[in-house]
Design an enzyme around this catalytic site. Structure first.
Site, mmCIF file in Angstrom:
data_model
loop_
_atom_site.group_PDB
_atom_site.id
_atom_site.type_symbol
_atom_site.label_atom_id
_atom_site.label_comp_id
_atom_site.label_asym_id
_atom_site.label_seq_id
_atom_site.Cartn_x
_atom_site.Cartn_y
_atom_site.Cartn_z
ATOM 1 N N GLN A 179 -15.365 2.508 -0.543
ATOM 2 C CA GLN A 179 -14.418 1.974 -1.524
ATOM 3 C C GLN A 179 -13.791 3.134 -2.298
ATOM 4 O O GLN A 179 -14.494 3.953 -2.872
ATOM 5 C CB GLN A 179 -15.127 1.019 -2.479
ATOM 6 C CG GLN A 179 -14.205 0.339 -3.463
ATOM 7 C CD GLN A 179 -14.921 -0.673 -4.353
ATOM 8 O OE1 GLN A 179 -16.145 -0.811 -4.319
ATOM 9 N NE2 GLN A 179 -14.149 -1.387 -5.156
ATOM 10 N N HIS A 224 -7.219 -5.297 1.823
ATOM 11 C CA HIS A 224 -6.022 -4.801 2.494
ATOM 12 C C HIS A 224 -5.641 -5.820 3.554
ATOM 13 O O HIS A 224 -6.472 -6.193 4.387
ATOM 14 C CB HIS A 224 -6.295 -3.456 3.179
ATOM 15 C CG HIS A 224 -6.508 -2.341 2.216
ATOM 16 N ND1 HIS A 224 -5.527 -1.426 1.924
ATOM 17 C CD2 HIS A 224 -7.594 -1.992 1.489
ATOM 18 C CE1 HIS A 224 -5.998 -0.561 1.050
ATOM 19 N NE2 HIS A 224 -7.252 -0.879 0.771
ATOM 20 N N HIS A 236 -10.497 -5.479 -4.165
ATOM 21 C CA HIS A 236 -9.221 -5.708 -3.499
ATOM 22 C C HIS A 236 -9.439 -5.823 -1.999
ATOM 23 O O HIS A 236 -10.472 -5.399 -1.479
ATOM 24 C CB HIS A 236 -8.234 -4.574 -3.791
ATOM 25 C CG HIS A 236 -8.681 -3.236 -3.284
ATOM 26 N ND1 HIS A 236 -9.655 -2.492 -3.913
ATOM 27 C CD2 HIS A 236 -8.299 -2.513 -2.197
ATOM 28 C CE1 HIS A 236 -9.850 -1.358 -3.249
ATOM 29 N NE2 HIS A 236 -9.033 -1.354 -2.194
ATOM 30 N N ASP A 242 0.849 -1.191 0.000
ATOM 31 C CA ASP A 242 0.000 0.000 0.000
ATOM 32 C C ASP A 242 0.885 1.242 0.000
ATOM 33 O O ASP A 242 1.859 1.311 0.735
ATOM 34 C CB ASP A 242 -0.896 -0.013 1.241
ATOM 35 C CG ASP A 242 -1.977 1.047 1.178
ATOM 36 O OD1 ASP A 242 -1.628 2.233 1.368
ATOM 37 O OD2 ASP A 242 -3.143 0.720 0.940
#
Length: 166
Positions: A92, A100, A98, A29
């Site tokens: 989102q 995390h 996706h 990230d």
């Protein structure tokens, strides 16, 4: 192609890719909460959890488990959060399915990750190097050789990127 994750998958945007295979990709990230904060997604574009295939959903979560086991060994994390938001009302921010994966540490001082400032002191270049040079890396992720090992190829590209920005 407006999706930033699709651009990363197509190699049109740079990212620290810690794992990539035919179906999935895992990147650090760019605004991590903790060391090893990773975003995992299918390569095929799905907007939300409502339309992701079961096969790709399974691939993403299995990869998350492999990565967190590796991070526990490498970074000595104490736990993990798996975070996901689908749709605008859920918060989102990128319209590509996706998750995390956030390794948790006794010293990270986060209780509710959604509403905290992210840690600006983490250098992803150093974290990436630690991940991809670990003696446990290939075994933990089931990487058999350097052939087809996208992370190894990305390592050289990311080093070049780091040198150019210095």
């Amino acid at each position: 192609m407006d999706c930033v994750f699709c651009k990363i998958i197509a190699k049109k945007e740079k990212a620290y890719v810690v794992y990539e295979d035919k179906y999935t990709i895992a990147i650090l990230d760019k605004n991590p909460f903790t060391e090893g904060h990773t975003v995992i997604m299918p390569k095929k574009h799905y907007s939300t959890i409502f339309d992701v295939s079961e096969e790709d959903l399974e691939r993403v979560i299995v990869l998350a488990q492999k990565l967190i086991k590796f991070y526990k060994k490498e970074f000595h994390c104490e736990g993990a959060n798996i975070l996901h938001a689908s749709g605008d009302f859920a918060g989102q921010s990128v319209p590509h399915f996706h998750i995390h994966l956030v390794p948790r540490y006794k010293t990270d001082n986060y209780r509710n990750l959604w509403y905290r400032e992210r840690n600006q002191c983490i250098n992803n270049f150093l974290v990436y190097g630690r991940i991809t040079t670990s003696k446990y890396y290939k075994k933990a992720l089931g990487i058999k050789s350097n052939k087809g090992d996208q992370a190894a190829a990305n390592k050289a590209s990311n080093k070049k990127q780091q040198n150019q920005s210095a």
